[in-house]
Motif scaffolding. Sequence first.
Motif, PDB file in Angstrom:
ATOM      1  N   MET A 168      40.267  34.423  39.584  1.00 27.85           N
ATOM      2  CA  MET A 168      39.265  34.868  38.622  1.00 27.85           C
ATOM      3  C   MET A 168      38.914  33.709  37.719  1.00 27.85           C
ATOM      4  O   MET A 168      39.767  32.884  37.387  1.00 27.85           O
ATOM      5  N   GLN A 192      29.838  37.967  42.683  1.00 28.04           N
ATOM      6  CA  GLN A 192      31.239  38.177  42.295  1.00 28.04           C
ATOM      7  C   GLN A 192      31.406  38.432  40.801  1.00 28.04           C
ATOM      8  O   GLN A 192      32.529  38.504  40.316  1.00 28.04           O
ATOM      9  N   VAL A 206      35.180  37.255  39.992  1.00 30.73           N
ATOM     10  CA  VAL A 206      36.410  37.764  40.597  1.00 30.73           C
ATOM     11  C   VAL A 206      36.307  37.670  42.110  1.00 30.73           C
ATOM     12  O   VAL A 206      35.251  37.956  42.692  1.00 30.73           O
ATOM     13  N   GLU A 210      38.706  42.496  44.544  1.00 30.62           N
ATOM     14  CA  GLU A 210      39.698  42.632  43.477  1.00 30.62           C
ATOM     15  C   GLU A 210      39.074  43.091  42.162  1.00 30.62           C
ATOM     16  O   GLU A 210      39.624  42.857  41.091  1.00 30.62           O
ATOM     17  N   GLU A 211      37.942  43.789  42.249  1.00 30.08           N
ATOM     18  CA  GLU A 211      37.264  44.256  41.041  1.00 30.08           C
ATOM     19  C   GLU A 211      38.125  45.259  40.271  1.00 30.08           C
ATOM     20  O   GLU A 211      38.200  45.217  39.031  1.00 30.08           O
ATOM     21  N   ALA A 214      40.810  43.485  38.332  1.00 33.01           N
ATOM     22  CA  ALA A 214      40.263  42.806  37.156  1.00 33.01           C
ATOM     23  C   ALA A 214      40.056  43.783  36.006  1.00 33.01           C
ATOM     24  O   ALA A 214      40.385  43.474  34.852  1.00 33.01           O
TER      25      ALA A 214
END
Length: 332
Positions: A168, A192, A206, A210-211, A214
């Motif tokens: 990130m 992203q 990110v 993998e949102e 986060a």
Amino acid sequence: MTHNDAKRAPTDDQEAREKIAALLRRPWYVVAISGTVVLVSIVLLVLMGKFVAGLVIALVPAALIFAVCLGQAISFSPAAVARLKSAAEQTGGRFTLWKAGPGPYTGVPFEHGIGHDRFGVLDYVEQGLPVEVGHLLTTVDTHGKGLMPNAKRTAFAAIQLPERMAHMVLDFGRLSRFLGVRMAPEAWHRSQLVDVGGGRRFRLFVADGEEQLARAFFTPELVHLLQQIGRRYDVEIKDRYLYLFSTRSLGSGSDRRWQQQRTLIEGLARSVADSPVWDLLRRRSKRRSPARDALRRDDKRVVIIIVSVAVGAFVVLSAIAIYLWDQGLLKV
């Protein structure tokens, strides 16, 4: 320690001192030379009373070089290194004058360039998390003895995380600013971008997939803290480390500024250590760990923006030159 080690240690330390002293002096040499060129060019222009193309061509790049190197000389001064050294006793940590190689770090500045070393490094523990504060020297060419500094200096702080995280980046543009103006656009693909409630300037990129992670990690408290940190640093998270990057040493400036930097790191380490995301990661690790994929770059967009700006600048400067020529104020 063997007898040979005992004999070699002072020599190595002396070599490190000499290497860093030369490293910190080099920008001042360039400042003196470029400053002289700027001063002489201005005096000649004033005496002639007209713009002379040759002098202007010499003045502009010399002024830019002067500004860049003066900023480096002030931001990475012996006093900044000495302040980190004195902080070792205050923090119960360890100061190291020179560390060869990038160490365990894989943040973007540690991967760009052809060589990486660290100098003026302070290691200590904050809120139970190992922290390293120091200066990264990135070799950007192979000409080690040229007049211009051949290495880029980046100030950094690295906080070791309890678990491995996805890649990130919080890009506040701190590493790409010159005289307060951002000189390069974001390099990451805009698909992203993830909104975690930080507002328009809180641009979080990110790694794909993998949102949810986060949003769990960036709590309102952490977002608020990072908004303050973003005034001075770019932020990156990759694998087991959270990085703060800046073009100014954390130890530079006044004692008050140094205490402010320590307070920011302490607050960040506390917020990170108390994050609920670690329990989520430990439960999830039985099924799958965070994606190892790095963020995707959008180099095509970066090139288009840079070329557009360069063309626009050329057109404007050409128009100014033509106007001055027509007015008889510009001579070759």
